[in-house]
Scaffold this motif. Structure first.
Motif, short mmCIF file in Angstrom:
data_model
loop_
_atom_site.label_atom_id
_atom_site.label_comp_id
_atom_site.label_asym_id
_atom_site.label_seq_id
_atom_site.Cartn_x
_atom_site.Cartn_y
_atom_site.Cartn_z
N SER A 119 -5.93 -6.91 4.34
CA SER A 119 -4.62 -6.47 3.88
C SER A 119 -4.03 -5.34 4.71
O SER A 119 -3.14 -4.62 4.25
CB SER A 119 -4.71 -6.02 2.41
N PHE A 122 -0.24 -4.77 5.24
CA PHE A 122 0.58 -4.16 4.20
C PHE A 122 0.18 -2.72 3.88
O PHE A 122 1.03 -1.92 3.52
CB PHE A 122 0.50 -4.99 2.91
N PHE A 123 -1.12 -2.40 4.01
CA PHE A 123 -1.60 -1.13 3.49
C PHE A 123 -2.07 -0.14 4.55
O PHE A 123 -2.47 0.96 4.19
CB PHE A 123 -2.74 -1.38 2.49
N ILE A 177 0.28 -11.05 -7.84
CA ILE A 177 0.25 -10.32 -6.57
C ILE A 177 0.19 -8.81 -6.82
O ILE A 177 -0.50 -8.07 -6.11
CB ILE A 177 1.47 -10.70 -5.72
N HIS A 178 0.92 -8.36 -7.83
CA HIS A 178 0.92 -6.94 -8.20
C HIS A 178 -0.50 -6.46 -8.51
O HIS A 178 -0.94 -5.42 -7.98
CB HIS A 178 1.83 -6.76 -9.42
N ALA A 181 -2.88 -6.40 -5.54
CA ALA A 181 -2.63 -5.24 -4.68
C ALA A 181 -3.38 -4.02 -5.19
O ALA A 181 -3.95 -3.24 -4.41
CB ALA A 181 -1.13 -4.96 -4.62
N HIS A 182 -3.40 -3.82 -6.51
CA HIS A 182 -4.21 -2.73 -7.09
C HIS A 182 -5.67 -2.88 -6.69
O HIS A 182 -6.33 -1.91 -6.28
CB HIS A 182 -4.10 -2.76 -8.62
N VAL A 185 -6.26 -2.11 -2.78
CA VAL A 185 -6.15 -0.69 -2.41
C VAL A 185 -7.27 0.12 -3.05
O VAL A 185 -7.80 1.06 -2.43
CB VAL A 185 -4.76 -0.14 -2.81
N ALA A 229 0.12 0.80 -5.81
CA ALA A 229 -0.02 -0.31 -4.86
C ALA A 229 0.75 -1.55 -5.33
O ALA A 229 1.39 -2.24 -4.53
CB ALA A 229 -1.49 -0.65 -4.65
N GLY A 230 0.68 -1.85 -6.62
CA GLY A 230 1.38 -3.02 -7.13
C GLY A 230 2.88 -2.90 -6.98
O GLY A 230 3.57 -3.86 -6.62
N TYR A 232 4.45 -1.08 -4.79
CA TYR A 232 4.74 -1.14 -3.35
C TYR A 232 4.82 -2.59 -2.87
O TYR A 232 5.75 -2.97 -2.15
CB TYR A 232 3.65 -0.37 -2.61
N VAL A 233 3.88 -3.43 -3.28
CA VAL A 233 3.90 -4.84 -2.86
C VAL A 233 5.09 -5.57 -3.48
O VAL A 233 5.72 -6.42 -2.83
CB VAL A 233 2.57 -5.51 -3.24
#
Length: 686
Positions: A119, A122-123, A177-178, A181-182, A185, A229-230, A232-233
């Motif tokens: 990832s 994105f991160f 997806i949210h 993402a958590h 990260v 993180a969620g 942000y995505v």
């Protein structure tokens, strides 16, 4: 403390994980309970008291006062002490928060590790900087095209009603997806992702991710990154969707992009990043303020600062040591979060009802509203039952006072339900010239001459401009030649038919051809005459309406005048100019057909002209159009609307530009909240 444990020694459990931390210059201990998964944060001084096992054993079963007793009680409540059975935690029921129903999950650390390794796009730090620039550019683009938002929202209702399965799938996919993402990260920051599970978010199946292990991360910035993180995505998805909405030529794809933009962009501000709801923003704020269990601390401050002041000193409020100002802030937070939850539930229910009406499943939408109303009533009834039964802090309050307070609360709620208030109906529109007439281009042609300019006076029938179309001149010459030939031949046949009767049938047929040629000649001459644009009435030449013509460029600001169009080609039906009085203006408001019964000619309307001036004037309705079915361009939506015209006072009309955006507010009949609830749930009120 249970009597069965009376003879056993008391000490801190050996399986607890204790990590020292320093926050705001103060030493703390963060203690993780491996059984409950909860993390308790205590000061270094309290931890040292808890570590004295001998003293704990001596305190067992004695009546102790002061701080040590409170520390001992809290440690036992959180399950940190051996041989002390903690109190049974109160499990929240689904009706406590019907918008968020959590189901059991499964271990997900391996999946989190897989995502964390892949990832970086994105991160990573560079990726975050680049995407931040994209966010800024996208926000500017949305602001520039803000005028499309209202129409897009109306089209979104139709989209969600016609493609409800796609809309729900998009919502579920974005929330999956949210949560992933958590997890990614959290693992990138060195903490474990405990589990992934399902939850019902506003009735839609979604994932949830347990990243409570992020407490091991020492940096508060990194802990906040896990929580955000969620969001942000979702902003990444919203940025991509915004450009699809702005650039897609297919109306369906444009509405899909707008739907994703609304779900991922707007909803994150309403729910996830908003600390008033117990989602991502709540935990970030709690960590920033260094307040453990912010909602509980706010509730305690509310009881101590507000309830106790209103009820009296007999109310048993939690013992708190924070400053008065800090308690007031926490109390305001508690009240705001409580009210906000009802506002969100009402807004979502109203939106679902509008979608269900357009989808033809109105009973289902009203059933959902009924469930939300019942859950809201239950949540408000529980505190009243505690008051009347004397539970919690009310146990030391006299029965008379408790019943008096409960009666006053019920009376207030009933009053709020049945007190009539005036209905307000809002509509958007623009300023336009009153009694103006529009001059249109008759067909494709080139501008040959311009005789009059914007601002010039014109008489009815006076030439304004001359257009040129070479093909018309060719048609005129051709039709004239054909008519002349047919006329000469017809005259010859007429003379010969006197002596030769057989030519009379040819003469009649030739007559029809001659009449057709003359008609074509007249039509060509009429087309040539129409290329001279003339005044349709006496007045001043005015600029076209940018609102009605859907043009995005303000001609006056861009310096475009009629003479600048010399040599340009104009299309059939294109607006050349308008003719009227530049100091005679009206406001035209588009109103939904459902408001027609509340609006009549002669009613008063309050108008806000322009967003920057903020000036509000009051006008009288001059005329109301018939209700018409409007198909909105560039989107899959339609609505029944009518237009209300309000003549502006002369002093206002002289200073307000045409095409200025306007908002109007009408006063309808009075209504009460009970009528709205009954109407929305049962459909009795239209």
């Amino acid at each position: 403390m249970n009597s069965g444990d009376a003879q056993l020694p008391v000490h801190m459990r050996a399986d607890l994980e204790v990590i020292p931390r320093v926050r705001s210059g103060k030493r703390e201990r963060w203690i993780a309970n491996p059984i409950s998964g909860k993390v308790v944060r205590i000061s270094e001084a309290d931890f040292q008291i808890m570590s004295r096992t001998a003293e704990f054993s001596q305190w067992r079963g004695n009546e102790l006062g002061g701080v040590r007793e409170a520390i001992f009680a809290q440690a036992g409540q959180h399950g940190l002490l051996a041989n002390i059975r903690p109190g049974r935690p109160v499990q929240p029921r689904w009706y406590h928060n019907p918008l968020y129903v959590k189901l059991p999950g499964v271990p997900a650390d391996r999946l989190a590790s897989f995502l964390a390794a892949r990832s970086g796009l994105f991160f990573s730090r560079l990726a975050v900087c680049c995407w931040s620039v994209v966010f800024a550019i996208t926000a500017i683009a949305i602001g520039i095209h803000a005028d499309r938002l209202r129409q897009s929202i109306d089209g979104l209702l139709t989209f969600q009603s016609q493609h409800w399965l796609l809309a729900i799938s998009i919502l579920a996919a974005t929330k999956v997806i949210h949560e992933l993402a958590h997890a990614a990260v959290c693992r990138r920051m060195g903490a474990r992702c405990k589990e992934l599970g399902a939850l019902l978010l506003f009735g839609t199946p979604c994932l949830y991710c347990d990243v409570s292990d992020s407490w091991r991360i020492s940096s508060p910035v990194n802990r906040a990154a896990v929580m955000l993180a969620g969001i942000y995505v979702e902003w990444i998805l919203a940025s991509v969707a915004a450009w699809v909405w702005l650039l897609a030529e297919d109306p369906l794809w444009s509405l899909i992009g707008f739907h994703v933009l609304l779900v991922c962009g707007v909803s994150t501000f309403v729910f996830n990043i908003n600390p008033l709801m117990r989602y991502d923003g709540y935990y970030v704020l709690s960590d920033m303020l260094q307040v453990n269990n912010l909602r509980q601390r706010a509730a305690e401050a509310w009881e101590s600062t507000v309830v106790r002041k209103l009820v009296g000193m007999s109310y048993t409020a939690p013992s708190i040591t924070r400053s008065w100002m800090r308690n007031c802030i926490l109390s305001c937070y508690y009240a705001a979060s409580y009210v906000y939850s009802f506002v969100v539930a009402g807004a979502i229910s109203g939106w679902v009802l509008m979608v269900s009406i357009r989808a033809g499943i109105e009973p289902l939408g009203r059933t959902l509203i009924a469930v939300v109303v019942v859950a809201s009533v239950i949540s408000m009834t529980r505190p009243l039952l505690e008051i009347t039964a004397g539970k919690g802090g009310w146990r030391t309050v006299s029965k008379l006072r408790r019943w008096t307070i409960a009666t006053a609360v019920v009376a207030t709620l009933i009053g709020m339900l049945f007190i009539p208030v005036d209905r307000r109906i809002a509509a958007d529109g623009w300023v336009d010239y009153a009694n103006s007439m529009t001059v249109y281009a008759p067909e494709f042609a080139t501008v040959k001459n311009v005789y009059l300019e914007f601002g010039d006076s014109v008489e009815e029938g006076e030439a304004i401009a001359e257009l040129n179309e070479p093909s018309i001149n060719v048609d005129i010459v051709r039709s004239q030649a054909i008519a002349a030939q047919l006329s000469a031949r017809w005259e010859s046949l007429s003379q010969r038919s006197v002596t030769n009767g057989d030519l009379r049938e040819q003469l009649a047929s030739h007559k029809k051809s001659l009449d057709g040629a003359k008609l074509e000649k007249r039509q060509s001459l009429s087309r040539k005459q129409s290329l001279t644009l003339q005044g349709t009435q006496s007045g001043t030449i005015l600029r076209p309406s940018m609102v009605q013509s859907n043009q995005k460029v303000d001609q006056e600001e861009s310096g475009l005048w009629l003479k600048d169009r010399l040599g340009q080609t104009i299309r059939p039906g294109e607006v050349w100019c308008r003719i009227g009085n530049e100091n005679d203006k009206s406001v035209l408001l588009h109103c939904d057909a459902s408001a027609r019964r509340f609006i009549e000619v002669g009613d008063q309307v309050r108008l806000l002209l322009g967003q920057s001036t903020g000036s509000v004037i009051q006008c009288t309705i001059d005329s109301i159009s018939m209700v018409q079915h409007t198909e909105h361009e560039s989107m899959l939506s339609s609505s029944d609307e009518f237009i209300v015209s309000c003549r502006l006072p002369k002093d206002v009309a002289e200073i307000v530009r045409a095409d200025t955006q306007a908002k109007g507010v009408f006063r309808g009949e009075s209504f009460c909240l009970w009528d709205v609830l009954v109407g929305q749930v049962l459909g009795y009120v239209s």
